[in-house]
Design an enzyme around this catalytic site. Sequence first.
Site, PDB file in Angstrom:
ATOM      1  N   SER A 253       0.841  -1.192   0.000  1.00 24.61           N
ATOM      2  CA  SER A 253       0.000   0.000   0.000  1.00 24.61           C
ATOM      3  C   SER A 253       0.881   1.249   0.000  1.00 24.61           C
ATOM      4  O   SER A 253       1.717   1.408  -0.882  1.00 24.61           O
ATOM      5  CB  SER A 253      -0.948  -0.048   1.198  1.00 24.61           C
ATOM      6  OG  SER A 253      -1.937   0.948   1.113  1.00 24.61           O
ATOM      7  N   GLU A 379      -8.802  -3.981  -5.270  1.00 28.96           N
ATOM      8  CA  GLU A 379      -8.080  -2.974  -4.506  1.00 28.96           C
ATOM      9  C   GLU A 379      -8.976  -1.862  -3.958  1.00 28.96           C
ATOM     10  O   GLU A 379      -8.687  -1.282  -2.908  1.00 28.96           O
ATOM     11  CB  GLU A 379      -6.982  -2.340  -5.369  1.00 28.96           C
ATOM     12  CG  GLU A 379      -5.868  -3.272  -5.802  1.00 28.96           C
ATOM     13  CD  GLU A 379      -4.848  -3.541  -4.711  1.00 28.96           C
ATOM     14  OE1 GLU A 379      -5.085  -3.133  -3.554  1.00 28.96           O
ATOM     15  OE2 GLU A 379      -3.820  -4.167  -5.019  1.00 28.96           O
ATOM     16  N   HIS A 489      -7.984  -4.989  -0.537  1.00 31.18           N
ATOM     17  CA  HIS A 489      -6.686  -4.364  -0.343  1.00 31.18           C
ATOM     18  C   HIS A 489      -6.070  -4.840   0.973  1.00 31.18           C
ATOM     19  O   HIS A 489      -6.652  -4.662   2.033  1.00 31.18           O
ATOM     20  CB  HIS A 489      -6.877  -2.847  -0.319  1.00 31.18           C
ATOM     21  CG  HIS A 489      -5.610  -2.058  -0.186  1.00 31.18           C
ATOM     22  ND1 HIS A 489      -4.726  -1.888  -1.228  1.00 31.18           N
ATOM     23  CD2 HIS A 489      -5.083  -1.370   0.863  1.00 31.18           C
ATOM     24  CE1 HIS A 489      -3.717  -1.132  -0.831  1.00 31.18           C
ATOM     25  NE2 HIS A 489      -3.901  -0.813   0.434  1.00 31.18           N
TER      26      HIS A 489
END
Length: 570
Positions: A253, A379, A489
Amino acid sequence: MLSRWLVAVSLAIPLAAAWPLALRDLSDSPPTVTLDSATVTGINQGNLSKFLGIPFAQPPVGDLRFRHPVPITSYNGSINASSYGDSCPQQTAIFPLSLGDIVNFTIPNIPSLHNNRSSNNATSGGEKDNDDPEESEDCLTINIIKPSNVSADAKLPVLVWIFGGGFERGNAQGYDEQAERIVNRSVEIGQPVIYAAMNYRVSAWGFLASQEVLEAGVGNAGLVDQRVALQWIQKYIGLFGGDNQKVSLWGQSAGAISATLQMLAYDGNGTDLFRGAFMQSGAQIPVGNITGGQIYYDQVANLTNCTGTNDTLACLRTVPLDDLRKAVDQTPSYFNYTALSLAWSPRADGTFLTQNPQRLVEQGKVMNIPIVNGNVDDEGTVFSLSSLNITTDEQFREYVSTVFVPNATQEELEPLWNYYPSDPADGSPFNTSNFNDITPQYKRIAAFQGDVVFQAQRRYLLQHLSGKQKLWSYLSRRDKLVPVVGSFHGSALELGILDDYIIRFTNNLDPNSNSTGMRDWETRWPEYTAENPQLLTFPVVRGLPLEIMNDTYREEPMRFLMNLSLAHPL
């Protein structure tokens, strides 16, 4: 970490003593290392030695707040490195739904969510984590975790973890179990590594952005924190048994984005700080000039009574921490309505990032090193739970055009509505038909956000680096059956499905096994090229063989998004 709210089971990895120097507790005495004239005392935990909370820069407090870090050049006395240092100040970010809401496939009371993008309060339905470590502005510390009986001259490869958290939250301590898992597993497969992780400033403390910040030359302080930690590793890691010529970055991330931006720093020139990068769910981001954060700078200055002073930046350095924290918490987090259009993030400052990161990639101003960069399938889902009040086509168009590309014309945006249609079968979680359609626009927003910030950026980076350096990429569809959010995610990191690949990459700059050590379900990972863009793909069902697929899904929509974000960076 998002995945800890969404996944209850992580990959269990058995430990064994496969490495010839089998790990064992050799002594009850705590481990020590001498840094300059200082004795650093760590702790032994099981088969590992940990040196935690070592300061690598002067505390960024007082007049050093909102400035680039000042490195510590030498050590004296003694340093107690038996516990993690404090976290840097965190911005409040409350998850918009509870875990029960997701598992039970229900939605909280919609009016409790944001009704307009100017609202700054945290969304309801989530809970704060009471286990977070203490916070302090005196937070620039680094942690070293290694096999306990490694000698100082072992010259082991070094894996440097950069934590994620939307550039607004996060700390190294939250990944202690991951660190232990990785180092123990590296020994088990006969490819031991040393693990390092730094704290860096987040939110306004690390990414204050405005004309004032630009003129003072203090932008992207959080990225410079990371840089100074990497310089510390070059200087001192050999004393812990590491090889400073074999350093690889690993991030997820915001940590993966950070790793990419370190590759772009100073136009990608003149660094020997690391030789490889393994990036999960993050590449460059569609951001523009540092003055793009002016609205949030002005808001914080106003809330702290600094507006109207002769030097607002100097004034902000004198604001008590609690008052500053309250002001920053009034700005949007990644779980607010504005979601991945972040208030606080890296931006082009003319020095560390000489221009829009996407343009730097386009111009080839990137370090020439081997990299791995991949994504999970969905995501954008968790970041789209705070905009559930958007239920019509008109509202979706307004949301995209005002939050993400406010300077784009309607004519420029027109193709986007067809590329990302309202049909839930086309949305994210992908390939779930009409399931997970908790509002008429949720899956559409999730598809758009996931592609514009994550998927399209990864593909753009790899395509531009193809033919210049070794590349590998992957796609994880694991956890696809999690209601509402699918292969969300952070899921691949929580599951640990890439651990062995990461360890092998750190040792050999290749995620594949040279000989033995591959598990039954593993598949040899082909390199990624523009002509043959192959992805190692983790299927929905665990235990099935991994697959190889071409990186051609949503090709036209992602190409359009990249051109749009190049023309109109945030």
